[in-house]
Design an enzyme around this catalytic site. Structure first.
Site, short mmCIF file in Angstrom:
data_model
loop_
_atom_site.label_atom_id
_atom_site.label_comp_id
_atom_site.label_asym_id
_atom_site.label_seq_id
_atom_site.Cartn_x
_atom_site.Cartn_y
_atom_site.Cartn_z
N ASP A 174 5.63 -4.25 6.04
CA ASP A 174 4.39 -4.42 6.81
C ASP A 174 4.61 -5.17 8.12
O ASP A 174 3.66 -5.70 8.69
CB ASP A 174 3.34 -5.14 5.95
CG ASP A 174 3.78 -6.57 5.60
OD1 ASP A 174 4.92 -6.95 5.95
OD2 ASP A 174 2.99 -7.29 4.97
N ASN A 175 5.86 -5.22 8.60
CA ASN A 175 6.08 -5.95 9.85
C ASN A 175 7.30 -5.41 10.59
O ASN A 175 8.21 -4.84 9.99
CB ASN A 175 6.24 -7.45 9.56
CG ASN A 175 7.50 -7.74 8.76
OD1 ASN A 175 8.56 -7.92 9.34
ND2 ASN A 175 7.40 -7.74 7.44
N CYS A 223 -2.03 -4.06 8.79
CA CYS A 223 -3.24 -3.91 7.97
C CYS A 223 -4.12 -5.17 8.04
O CYS A 223 -5.33 -5.10 7.82
CB CYS A 223 -2.86 -3.61 6.53
SG CYS A 223 -1.83 -2.14 6.39
N CYS A 225 15.70 2.84 18.95
CA CYS A 225 15.64 3.70 20.15
C CYS A 225 14.20 3.81 20.63
O CYS A 225 13.93 3.93 21.81
CB CYS A 225 16.14 5.11 19.83
SG CYS A 225 17.90 5.25 19.55
N GLY A 265 0.80 -1.23 0.00
CA GLY A 265 0.00 0.00 0.00
C GLY A 265 0.83 1.27 0.00
O GLY A 265 0.40 2.29 -0.52
N LYS A 317 4.57 -10.07 -6.35
CA LYS A 317 4.36 -8.61 -6.35
C LYS A 317 5.50 -7.82 -6.99
O LYS A 317 5.26 -6.95 -7.82
CB LYS A 317 4.20 -8.11 -4.90
CG LYS A 317 2.80 -8.22 -4.36
CD LYS A 317 2.72 -7.50 -3.02
CE LYS A 317 1.31 -7.61 -2.48
NZ LYS A 317 1.18 -6.98 -1.15
#
Ligand SMILES: [Zn+2]
Lengths: 285, 66
Positions: free
Chosen positions: A143-144, A198, A186, A54, A99
């Protein structure tokens, strides 16, 4: 892992734009007195985008459209039906395809000039280090959390600037870091089992696009600047400014809609960039 | 006076760590901004909140999706 690369049109560093490039980029060239030099700097820029979802789709689309020189796209995922509302490089017929490969193919149709490299995998440190070595600027659109911490660590190791976006649910955040600033670790405990993604919270498609284009705007500011401009500390809000060391949070209230930027303070004992890292290094010797 | 996410708060705390405890903030995944500065959790215990002045605090959930 598969790596594909389209060879550059010329082996010498180019010092002028071709006639077709001049026409293609004419609306950008008008934006500044030194538009030609800015466009050439962009043409020589090498960018790595980790995650072509996205955020990665719109960032890649804008950079390739604007005329970035080289783009490395990394993603291990396949296109899913639920990606299609916001991941604009993919179409219904692409479901199940890799993708990064599909994205590169679409981007080549959009603009044949940039050199595109694809890594269709979840890279280990060695693979990612190799990809980073061939780039000037790193963009986290993943995404992680483990991937974010990995890219943060290797960006710091390589001394290369990190531009990152994150969206989930109705929240959007950005962080811009380099070797002079605090690092992502940090702020974030590596043991955090981050469920804020998501898949669990959903995502607002327009907010993903706003976030990605805010990131793309900052990237273009940076990539088109002279090395002296890149190194100078300019106040947030200046047209040439990239607020390294800041964390941006999207907020919408009354007439204030957009990203609010906060200086991120370092954790002196950070295991990635602080005393914790020195201790870990000494322990390893 | 303490302001938390633009709301006046009646809480009294000597440090950010004390405030986090009173608010029962989760141990991870939280950002805390004190007077426009984003402060890592590691420095919350040493960050005093003297009541001689107002403190504006923003608390939000970090996200990691993309
Ligand atoms: Zn750090």
């Amino acid at each position: 892992m598969r790596a594909k690369s389209v060879p550059p049109e010329a082996t010498q560093p180019e010092t002028t734009l071709s006639d077709t490039e001049f026409i293609r980029y004419s609306r950008s060239l008008m934006l500044a007195d030194d538009g030609d030099s800015r466009q050439l700097r962009l043409k020589h820029a090498r960018v790595l985008i980790l995650g072509v979802g996205g955020l990665g789709c719109p960032v890649a689309t804008t950079l390739v459209g604007a005329g970035v020189g080289q783009l490395t796209l990394i993603d291990s995922d396949k296109v899913e039906l639920s990606n299609l509302p916001r991941q604009s490089l993919y179409q219904t017929g692409d479901i199940g395809k890799a993708k990064a490969e599909v994205a590169a193919a679409r981007l080549r149709l959009q603009n044949p000039h940039p050199r595109l490299t694809v890594l269709q995998c979840r890279p280990d440190d060695q693979q990612l280090r190799q990809a980073i070595a061939d780039c000037d600027v790193l963009v986290d659109c993943s995404d992680n959390l483990p991937t974010r911490l990995q890219l943060n660590r290797l960006a710091r190791e390589a001394g290369k600037p990190l531009f990152a976006g994150a969206v989930s649910g109705t929240s959007a955040q950005l962080y811009l870091l380099n070797s002079q600033t605090a690092c992502y670790q940090c702020l974030v405990d590596p043991n955090w089992q981050a469920l804020q993604n998501c898949r669990t919270l959903g995502v607002d498609p327009a907010l993903a696009a706003v976030t990605a284009q805010q990131l793309a705007w900052l990237l273009l500011q940076y990539l088109q600047a002279t090395p002296a401009q890149q190194a100078s500390a300019v106040p947030v809000g200046h047209a040439n400014s990239v607020p390294f060391g800041h964390y941006g949070r999207f907020a919408a209230s009354h007439s204030q809609i957009g990203f609010h930027w906060y200086p991120l303070h370092a954790n002196p004992s950070c295991a990635c960039c602080g005393a914790g890292a020195d201790a870990a290094q000494k322990g390893a010797l | 006076m303490l302001y938390i996410n633009q709301q006046e708060s009646a809480l009294e705390a000597a440090t950010l760590a004390e405030l986090a405890e009173q608010l029962a903030l989760p141990a991870q995944g939280i950002a805390l901004v004190l007077n426009q500065q984003l402060l890592p959790r590691a420095v919350w215990a040493q960050t005093a909140l003297p009541d001689s002045t107002d403190h504006h605090i923003e608390i939000f959930q970090l996200v990691a999706g993309g």
